[in-house]
Design an enzyme around this catalytic site. Sequence first.
Site, PDB file in Angstrom:
ATOM      1  N   TYR A 141     -21.018  -8.262   9.266  1.00 14.74           N
ATOM      2  CA  TYR A 141     -20.182  -7.516   8.319  1.00 14.74           C
ATOM      3  C   TYR A 141     -19.992  -6.055   8.710  1.00 14.74           C
ATOM      4  O   TYR A 141     -19.002  -5.443   8.327  1.00 14.74           O
ATOM      5  CB  TYR A 141     -20.748  -7.624   6.897  1.00 14.74           C
ATOM      6  CG  TYR A 141     -22.036  -6.875   6.665  1.00 14.74           C
ATOM      7  CD1 TYR A 141     -22.027  -5.549   6.242  1.00 14.74           C
ATOM      8  CD2 TYR A 141     -23.265  -7.489   6.849  1.00 14.74           C
ATOM      9  CE1 TYR A 141     -23.203  -4.853   6.015  1.00 14.74           C
ATOM     10  CE2 TYR A 141     -24.445  -6.816   6.622  1.00 14.74           C
ATOM     11  CZ  TYR A 141     -24.417  -5.498   6.219  1.00 14.74           C
ATOM     12  OH  TYR A 141     -25.585  -4.818   6.004  1.00 14.74           O
TER      13      TYR A 141
ATOM     14  N   ILE B 114      -0.231   6.212   5.085  1.00 10.42           N
ATOM     15  CA  ILE B 114       0.841   5.693   5.929  1.00 10.42           C
ATOM     16  C   ILE B 114       1.851   4.911   5.100  1.00 10.42           C
ATOM     17  O   ILE B 114       3.060   4.987   5.341  1.00 10.42           O
ATOM     18  CB  ILE B 114       0.251   4.825   7.055  1.00 10.42           C
ATOM     19  CG1 ILE B 114      -0.542   5.704   8.028  1.00 10.42           C
ATOM     20  CG2 ILE B 114       1.350   4.070   7.804  1.00 10.42           C
ATOM     21  CD1 ILE B 114      -1.329   4.918   9.064  1.00 10.42           C
TER      22      ILE B 114
ATOM     23  N   SER C 214      -0.282   5.735  -1.012  1.00 18.63           N
ATOM     24  CA  SER C 214      -0.941   6.827  -0.293  1.00 18.63           C
ATOM     25  C   SER C 214      -0.809   6.622   1.212  1.00 18.63           C
ATOM     26  O   SER C 214      -0.426   5.540   1.686  1.00 18.63           O
ATOM     27  CB  SER C 214      -2.433   6.917  -0.664  1.00 18.63           C
ATOM     28  OG  SER C 214      -3.137   5.777  -0.201  1.00 18.63           O
TER      29      SER C 214
ATOM     30  N   GLY D 287       0.816  -1.210   0.000  1.00 24.56           N
ATOM     31  CA  GLY D 287       0.000   0.000   0.000  1.00 24.56           C
ATOM     32  C   GLY D 287       0.847   1.256   0.000  1.00 24.56           C
ATOM     33  O   GLY D 287       0.605   2.186   0.774  1.00 24.56           O
TER      34      GLY D 287
ATOM     35  N   ASN E  69       1.041  -3.124   5.446  1.00 26.82           N
ATOM     36  CA  ASN E  69       0.364  -1.865   5.747  1.00 26.82           C
ATOM     37  C   ASN E  69      -0.989  -1.705   5.061  1.00 26.82           C
ATOM     38  O   ASN E  69      -1.912  -1.146   5.645  1.00 26.82           O
ATOM     39  CB  ASN E  69       1.280  -0.708   5.331  1.00 26.82           C
ATOM     40  CG  ASN E  69       0.523   0.582   5.137  1.00 26.82           C
ATOM     41  OD1 ASN E  69       0.200   1.294   6.072  1.00 26.82           O
ATOM     42  ND2 ASN E  69       0.212   0.910   3.874  1.00 26.82           N
TER      43      ASN E  69
END
Length: 318
Positions: free
Chosen positions: A205, A66, A64, A61, A135
């Site tokens: 959910y 963190i 964008s 990830g 992440n």
Amino acid sequence: MPDLLRRHLLWTGALAPLALALPSPARAQVPPAPAALSAGSTAEQATAGLDLRGRTILVTGCNSGIGLETMRVLALRGAHVIGTARTSDKGKAACASVSGRATPVVLDLADVRSVRDCAAQVHQLAPRLDALVCNAGIVLDDWEKVDGLEKQFVVNHLGHFLLAEQLLDRVVAAQGRVIVLGSGDHRNAPAGGIQFARLSGEGWYRRGYSHSKLANGLFSLELARRLQGTGATSNCVTPGHTRTAILRNSGNNYREDARTPAQGAATPCYAAVHPAMAGVSGAYLRDFTAGEQSAQQQDAAMAARLWAVSHELVARNA
């Protein structure tokens, strides 16, 4: 049986009964962080003075939030960062935006084939991984499924489980660190913890994110147990409530005290590379120190069962 072969079979699940016989590690002791670090510190402050040249670190990830800040700071300190993103264009743009060496690799955590392809490419790029930072993640406000499984469980946990399983040989070769980004929201998981009988999300959910974050913590705990004796470590960290793009599907409802990505990336970077964390395994960190966690996230039996079930699920879709 040669020790390395035994470990390989242990990781891939072929020796699952023997894995369950391993002793549970003692509760991880987190050493005091440097006095200069505290809540609100940034990733640059958490890595100040470190020379990471010669290290290779994978961050999922990377495009964008963190993940991008983690990649930026680790590359700034000299590490070769392999950054994954869901599309080639996003990964290339993110890696091109940072100073230092960053290599993009495509990874769609909802797609087992993509995870395996990513791992194969990483094997070609790096003979060792000094850290694997899990992440990437999503937050949904509706019920979505992937192959019959609740989607947040698949993306936030199962995809990372398979990626780590595929790359453990590279991590162990470096006596490296696996860092799993969890969340204090794991305490809001459905009653009973991991919903093994209803992984579709039926009936729970709306607590799917919390459920997936509990899975992250349990995965990290069981991995720490399985890594005993290898020199490699596994820890779960919570970045705290951080303003990123993760709530884009659920209204972008951030509190006024939300952290910046620079602050959110601080503890993940610290856990991944700081000398103070050498040899620490099985911990759950918040703001550079041991964080509060639920009894469920410390449940070794649930963690072992989750590992076994996760391995069966990814093998089913091989």
